[in-house]
Write a protein that holds these residues in place. Sequence first.
Motif, PDB file in Angstrom:
ATOM      1  N   MET A   1      35.505  52.478  41.257  1.00  0.00           N
ATOM      2  CA  MET A   1      36.748  51.336  41.075  1.00  0.00           C
ATOM      3  C   MET A   1      37.403  51.591  39.641  1.00  0.00           C
ATOM      4  O   MET A   1      38.433  51.649  39.755  1.00  0.00           O
ATOM      5  CB  MET A   1      36.019  50.109  41.376  1.00  0.00           C
ATOM      6  N   GLN A   2      36.371  51.926  38.786  1.00  0.00           N
ATOM      7  CA  GLN A   2      37.076  52.044  37.443  1.00  0.00           C
ATOM      8  C   GLN A   2      37.836  53.379  37.166  1.00  0.00           C
ATOM      9  O   GLN A   2      39.025  53.165  36.803  1.00  0.00           O
ATOM     10  CB  GLN A   2      35.737  52.258  36.447  1.00  0.00           C
TER      11      GLN A   2
ATOM     12  N   LEU B   1      27.451  58.050  42.491  1.00  0.00           N
ATOM     13  CA  LEU B   1      28.062  57.603  40.969  1.00  0.00           C
ATOM     14  C   LEU B   1      27.286  56.146  40.806  1.00  0.00           C
ATOM     15  O   LEU B   1      26.930  55.460  41.484  1.00  0.00           O
ATOM     16  CB  LEU B   1      29.538  57.345  41.231  1.00  0.00           C
ATOM     17  N   PRO B   2      27.542  56.067  39.397  1.00  0.00           N
ATOM     18  CA  PRO B   2      26.872  54.396  38.980  1.00  0.00           C
ATOM     19  C   PRO B   2      27.527  53.553  39.706  1.00  0.00           C
ATOM     20  O   PRO B   2      29.053  53.641  40.083  1.00  0.00           O
ATOM     21  CB  PRO B   2      27.160  54.467  37.541  1.00  0.00           C
TER      22      PRO B   2
END
Length: 479
Positions: A27-28, A21-22
């Motif tokens: 966390m987002q 993932l980026p």
Amino acid sequence: MRTAYTVETVRTAERELMARLPEGALMQRAAAGLSAACAGLLGRVYGSRVVLLVGSGDNGGDALYAGARLARRGAGVTAVLLNPERAHAGGLAALRRAGGTVAGAGQGEGLIARADLVVDGIVGIGGTGGLRPEAVPLAVAAQRSRAAVVAGDLPSGVDADTGEVRGAAVRADLTVTFGTHKPGLLIDPAREYAGSVRLVDIGLELGETRPELEALQHADVARRLPVPGAESDKYRRGVVGIAAGSARYPGAAVLAVSGALRGGAGAVRYVGPAGDAVIARFPETLVSDRGPKQAGRVQAWVVGPGAGDDAATVAEVLAAEVPVLIDADGLRLAEPAAVRGRTAPTLMTPHAGEAAALLGVAREEVEAGRLAAVRELAGRYGAAVLLKGSTTLVAGPAGEPVRVNATGTSWLATAGSGDVLSGLAGSLLAAGLSAVDAGSCAAYLHGLAGRLTADGAPVGAHDVAAGIPGAWRDVVRGG
């Protein structure tokens, strides 16, 4: 089936996911789920007062990003930083951009007293032991306030892997856990601190990884319950033997038989000195006073409820080559070597006091570390063990995932309730269920029967037994 995984397993899955993932995306996802749950609890976000309790590390970052989302919706959000130098930089910047403010720990108690919502982001799943001293006043203030308390992932101060609470901890009204349940959210005493638990999917891929805990749901129990076929008769459905009761405790025999008659076996044989009392209440019971060996064929035995000091009967049952459930006095009278030497399945059903006696420790030690205790007993005796309590645990002897059951109610803490559970589980053993399945399905039905029957009022053990058919129907019909 609800499953729970260890911190190590969760961390490994998170690392694998973050590699794909980026940066910051995981966390987002967690923050989005946390903020949505907070908004739902608040009802009206605009104008509400939200206090974030923020420690160092990613758990604090989740809280900060969630607070930023609430601030953008018009909430007044203040982050109380317990360790300002180590607060999550990205989350702190996002909160400030959204209009949120920051305060030191010394201001926290006053802010909490005026808050509508407190978000616990002090310690994540890697925390061990209770809260550090500087966090304790904030946890106490949150508990005393009128604010709703939401924990991110799990309440700070509880042990994620064991459910132990070794000091002060946050008491949450709602815990929003990420990716998967953690064992501590399902086992007392930590479960009591978690409040309601909501699982947020963040994309973790646990695949074939074996869980630490399993919690059966209605559909799981329904698939395991015996259903008679067209060619079934009372013997094909299984016969359970009940060796229980004494001149002093005839009621234990009656209650164990009452549970057994409602547990799916085709017939119940009773052996012991309470035959007259059993027949008077349940005339369908096959009663014998000639001892277990002469009672006739059974597919499983229940031994021990109300047995007093009848060690000979316990030893005779343990020598049988069929599954055996040992409860109450039977746990005290059974020779450990005889239990370990059995080749047929064995299910032991102690409460915390009995488990403590078997382990040679204080009752408080068992209650504080229920998961460790049930595993230790299962390994020591080579048996499945059902540890009764507010969250009943069932452990197998081969190190398989421990089953946890939470269908019960505190009204089940009544004399004779355990005798009913023993009869029910023994009947399921006789009907062909494994020891772990018999124990966990019986605990589920017993707890549900207690809850449905009590409906917020006191009940007796006989009421619980009478409620088992209703609980059974509720399970097979899907609630």
